[in-house]
Design a protein around this motif. Sequence first.
Motif, PDB file in Angstrom:
ATOM      1  N   ARG A  96      68.137 -22.911  32.679  1.00 46.91           N
ATOM      2  CA  ARG A  96      69.184 -22.305  31.849  1.00 46.91           C
ATOM      3  C   ARG A  96      70.436 -23.173  31.844  1.00 46.91           C
ATOM      4  O   ARG A  96      71.045 -23.409  30.791  1.00 46.91           O
ATOM      5  N   LEU A  97      70.832 -23.679  33.010  1.00 45.69           N
ATOM      6  CA  LEU A  97      72.011 -24.557  33.075  1.00 45.69           C
ATOM      7  C   LEU A  97      71.798 -25.842  32.293  1.00 45.69           C
ATOM      8  O   LEU A  97      72.699 -26.309  31.591  1.00 45.69           O
ATOM      9  N   LEU A  98      70.611 -26.428  32.419  1.00 40.53           N
ATOM     10  CA  LEU A  98      70.310 -27.646  31.667  1.00 40.53           C
ATOM     11  C   LEU A  98      70.357 -27.383  30.163  1.00 40.53           C
ATOM     12  O   LEU A  98      70.908 -28.183  29.401  1.00 40.53           O
ATOM     13  N   ALA A  99      69.782 -26.254  29.727  1.00 40.36           N
ATOM     14  CA  ALA A  99      69.794 -25.908  28.299  1.00 40.36           C
ATOM     15  C   ALA A  99      71.227 -25.718  27.797  1.00 40.36           C
ATOM     16  O   ALA A  99      71.579 -26.174  26.711  1.00 40.36           O
ATOM     17  N   GLY A 128      72.754 -28.882  27.051  1.00 40.75           N
ATOM     18  CA  GLY A 128      72.094 -29.666  26.013  1.00 40.75           C
ATOM     19  C   GLY A 128      71.097 -30.670  26.557  1.00 40.75           C
ATOM     20  O   GLY A 128      70.795 -31.663  25.902  1.00 40.75           O
ATOM     21  N   ILE A 129      70.579 -30.404  27.741  1.00 39.90           N
ATOM     22  CA  ILE A 129      69.613 -31.302  28.375  1.00 39.90           C
ATOM     23  C   ILE A 129      68.265 -30.597  28.408  1.00 39.90           C
ATOM     24  O   ILE A 129      68.157 -29.493  28.929  1.00 39.90           O
ATOM     25  N   ALA A 130      67.229 -31.247  27.862  1.00 41.85           N
ATOM     26  CA  ALA A 130      65.887 -30.665  27.866  1.00 41.85           C
ATOM     27  C   ALA A 130      65.241 -30.929  29.212  1.00 41.85           C
ATOM     28  O   ALA A 130      65.194 -32.068  29.676  1.00 41.85           O
ATOM     29  N   ALA A 177      64.137 -33.386  34.247  1.00 45.26           N
ATOM     30  CA  ALA A 177      65.192 -33.300  33.244  1.00 45.26           C
ATOM     31  C   ALA A 177      65.293 -34.623  32.499  1.00 45.26           C
ATOM     32  O   ALA A 177      65.281 -35.687  33.099  1.00 45.26           O
ATOM     33  N   LYS A 178      65.378 -34.542  31.180  1.00 46.50           N
ATOM     34  CA  LYS A 178      65.585 -35.735  30.367  1.00 46.50           C
ATOM     35  C   LYS A 178      67.085 -35.887  30.173  1.00 46.50           C
ATOM     36  O   LYS A 178      67.711 -35.111  29.475  1.00 46.50           O
ATOM     37  N   LEU A 179      67.648 -36.902  30.791  1.00 47.02           N
ATOM     38  CA  LEU A 179      69.101 -37.056  30.785  1.00 47.02           C
ATOM     39  C   LEU A 179      69.623 -37.930  29.666  1.00 47.02           C
ATOM     40  O   LEU A 179      70.791 -37.902  29.360  1.00 47.02           O
ATOM     41  N   GLY A 180      68.803 -38.723  29.052  1.00 51.24           N
ATOM     42  CA  GLY A 180      69.281 -39.568  27.971  1.00 51.24           C
ATOM     43  C   GLY A 180      68.129 -40.260  27.293  1.00 51.24           C
ATOM     44  O   GLY A 180      66.997 -40.192  27.727  1.00 51.24           O
ATOM     45  N   LYS A 181      68.439 -40.944  26.207  1.00 52.33           N
ATOM     46  CA  LYS A 181      67.402 -41.687  25.491  1.00 52.33           C
ATOM     47  C   LYS A 181      67.021 -42.924  26.277  1.00 52.33           C
ATOM     48  O   LYS A 181      67.864 -43.574  26.887  1.00 52.33           O
TER      49      LYS A 181
END
Length: 80
Positions: free
Chosen positions: A52-55, A58-60, A66-70
């Motif tokens: 929930r915090l990641l969502a 805006g982090i999937a 966790a996907k932190l960036g491209k």
Amino acid sequence: MARVKLLVDIDRLDELDRMSRLLSVDRPGILSFHTRDHVEHENETVREFVDRLLAQAGIASGGRWAKLGKRATPAARSGE
């Protein structure tokens, strides 16, 4: 009371509880990790709280990681 910092896999808390006599999860012990101390809502799991915090940020999470960036392409890494 002394505080101890631990790095644990939140998806394997049940295993951790069974593996260690020193650390217990959601029960009394020499060292105890209580889920209720690490979530905001009653009956929420630590995984649900983190997702929930990641969502909200805006982090999937993709479930476990966790996907932190491209990911940078080879051209972007070489400065081209």
